[in-house]
Scaffold this active site. Structure first.
Site, PDB file in Angstrom:
ATOM      1  N   ARG A  51       0.912  11.417   2.047  1.00  0.00           N
ATOM      2  CA  ARG A  51       1.665  12.347   2.884  1.00  0.00           C
ATOM      3  C   ARG A  51       3.121  12.528   2.447  1.00  0.00           C
ATOM      4  O   ARG A  51       3.605  13.650   2.355  1.00  0.00           O
ATOM      5  CB  ARG A  51       1.681  11.863   4.354  1.00  0.00           C
ATOM      6  CG  ARG A  51       0.482  12.247   5.140  1.00  0.00           C
ATOM      7  CD  ARG A  51       0.153  11.149   6.105  1.00  0.00           C
ATOM      8  NE  ARG A  51      -0.250   9.992   5.346  1.00  0.00           N
ATOM      9  CZ  ARG A  51      -1.515   9.783   4.954  1.00  0.00           C
ATOM     10  NH1 ARG A  51      -2.445  10.601   5.312  1.00  0.00           N
ATOM     11  NH2 ARG A  51      -1.838   8.741   4.221  1.00  0.00           N
ATOM     12  N   THR A  52       3.817  11.439   2.208  1.00  0.00           N
ATOM     13  CA  THR A  52       5.259  11.569   1.965  1.00  0.00           C
ATOM     14  C   THR A  52       5.503  12.348   0.674  1.00  0.00           C
ATOM     15  O   THR A  52       6.274  13.313   0.649  1.00  0.00           O
ATOM     16  CB  THR A  52       5.922  10.182   1.905  1.00  0.00           C
ATOM     17  OG1 THR A  52       5.517   9.453   3.068  1.00  0.00           O
ATOM     18  CG2 THR A  52       7.426  10.287   1.865  1.00  0.00           C
ATOM     19  N   LYS A  80       7.605  -0.383 -19.630  1.00  0.00           N
ATOM     20  CA  LYS A  80       8.155  -1.035 -20.836  1.00  0.00           C
ATOM     21  C   LYS A  80       9.311  -1.964 -20.492  1.00  0.00           C
ATOM     22  O   LYS A  80       9.965  -2.506 -21.378  1.00  0.00           O
ATOM     23  CB  LYS A  80       8.658   0.032 -21.821  1.00  0.00           C
ATOM     24  CG  LYS A  80       7.615   1.017 -22.270  1.00  0.00           C
ATOM     25  CD  LYS A  80       8.278   2.100 -23.140  1.00  0.00           C
ATOM     26  CE  LYS A  80       7.468   3.370 -23.142  1.00  0.00           C
ATOM     27  NZ  LYS A  80       8.266   4.526 -23.590  1.00  0.00           N
ATOM     28  N   ARG A 101      10.257   6.200  -3.459  1.00  0.00           N
ATOM     29  CA  ARG A 101       9.583   5.119  -2.715  1.00  0.00           C
ATOM     30  C   ARG A 101       9.478   3.925  -3.643  1.00  0.00           C
ATOM     31  O   ARG A 101       9.092   4.067  -4.816  1.00  0.00           O
ATOM     32  CB  ARG A 101       8.182   5.549  -2.271  1.00  0.00           C
ATOM     33  CG  ARG A 101       7.393   4.379  -1.697  1.00  0.00           C
ATOM     34  CD  ARG A 101       6.106   4.794  -1.048  1.00  0.00           C
ATOM     35  NE  ARG A 101       6.354   5.536   0.184  1.00  0.00           N
ATOM     36  CZ  ARG A 101       5.395   5.938   1.007  1.00  0.00           C
ATOM     37  NH1 ARG A 101       4.130   5.681   0.728  1.00  0.00           N
ATOM     38  NH2 ARG A 101       5.690   6.604   2.113  1.00  0.00           N
ATOM     39  N   HIS A 129      11.865   3.916   6.667  1.00  0.00           N
ATOM     40  CA  HIS A 129      11.218   5.141   6.194  1.00  0.00           C
ATOM     41  C   HIS A 129      11.839   6.290   7.000  1.00  0.00           C
ATOM     42  O   HIS A 129      11.225   6.840   7.907  1.00  0.00           O
ATOM     43  CB  HIS A 129       9.712   5.035   6.445  1.00  0.00           C
ATOM     44  CG  HIS A 129       8.869   6.042   5.727  1.00  0.00           C
ATOM     45  ND1 HIS A 129       9.376   7.203   5.168  1.00  0.00           N
ATOM     46  CD2 HIS A 129       7.529   6.069   5.500  1.00  0.00           C
ATOM     47  CE1 HIS A 129       8.379   7.882   4.614  1.00  0.00           C
ATOM     48  NE2 HIS A 129       7.249   7.220   4.803  1.00  0.00           N
TER      49      HIS A 129
END
Ligand code: CP
Length: 302
Positions: A51-52, A80, A101, A129
């Site tokens: 969703r986000t 890496k 995120r 959030h």
């Protein structure tokens, strides 16, 4: 809000929250515009999301922006050994705003301190959030016609649930009464509860979900966050603590609505989905309008 990062829900004032909600209402009426055609939005997801990420990308696309980014850090140079600092400084060369995120609490704040472009926190570990919080506020106001003086039940994983932490802190500004339903192991952290106590608002703690349903306006269900547990056996013990089914809603108030930031696992039975009190998929849809309001406000183009 122009050029400011959004890391914690407290980075914006109550008035700024209300401005975003009012602007989101306008985007809901007219979501397809060209206001961001000269902008590049980067979405960096070091943790999974449906969703986000997709609602941010939908929001940006509907406003004409270009989108770059990754959905899995393993496909980037992080694999890496590149540091978060170097990743942010590099991506900021290619974009006007970064939506990130990351599994580590505090990572978004750190990114905002070193980034030359604004950072939007799309979830940092179990901390916050804030954009989910904004769409939750939008959904509450839309279903209740107001934000003030509501009884809100938070159910499930109140310890690790970052959406809960942000929303509790935001609702402090609206004289909410908090009904906190969780297993004893997953109570709301004292660092978040402190905000309720400081404002001298009422809160009640429960372990039984049935007790709260007749008395609240909003039931905010949450998933038990299996990925945050150090001990898998402890997760197994609590994972099915609460399962909401249709029969349990018989005595709910008329204005009562079920919200959930999603994804759900077992905590809302599918027989609730067709109940008129279920609002979680519409809630997810509201994320597009709220994120359009956030992107345009932070980029300073409305
Ligand atoms: N609500 C929420 O954060 O959902 P995703 O994890 O799918 O982005």
């Amino acid at each position: 809000m122009k050029n400011r990062s959004l890391v914690s829900i407290n980075d914006f004032t109550k008035n700024e929250h209300l401005k975003i909600l009012n602007l989101a209402e306008k985007f809901e009426k007219n979501p397809t515009q060209n206001t961001l055609k000269d902008y590049v939005v980067a979405t960096l997801f070091f943790e999974p999301s449906t969703r986000t990420r997709l609602s941010f990308e939908s929001a940006a696309s509907r406003l004409g922006a270009k989108i770059i980014g990754f959905t899995d850090a393993a496909s980037s140079s992080v694999k890496k050994g590149e540091s978060l600092k170097d990743t942010i400084l590099t991506v900021s060369n290619y974009s006007d705003i970064i939506v990130m995120r990351h599994p580590q609490e505090g990572s978004a704040r750190y990114a905002s301190e070193i980034s030359p472009v604004p950072i939007i926190n799309a979830g940092d570990g179990s901390n916050q959030h804030p954009t989910q919080c904004m769409l939750d506020l939008y959904s509450i106001r839309k279903t209740q016609g107001k934000l003030n003086d509501l009884h809100i039940a938070f159910v499930g994983d109140l310890k690790y649930g970052r959406t809960v932490h942000s929303l509790v802190i935001a609702l402090i500004n609206f004289n909410a009464t908090f009904h906190l339903v969780s297993p004893v192991e997953l109570k709301l952290p004292s660092s978040v509860k402190r905000h309720i106590k400081d404002k001298k608002l009422n809160y009640f703690q429960y372990t039984d979900l049935n007790e709260v349903i007749p008395n609240v306006d909003i039931l905010y269900m949450t998933r038990i966050q299996g990925e945050r547990f150090a001990d898998p056996l402890e997760y197994e013990r609590v994972k099915n603590s609460y399962v909401l089914n249709n029969n349990m809603l018989d005595n709910a108030k008329k204005n009562f609505r079920v919200l959930h930031p999603l994804p759900r696992v077992n905590e809302i039975s599918e027989d609730v989905d067709n109940n008129s009190k279920a609002y979680y998929f519409q809630q997810a849809k509201n994320g597009v309008y709220v994120r359009q309001a956030l992107l345009t406000s932070i980029l300073g183009v409305n």
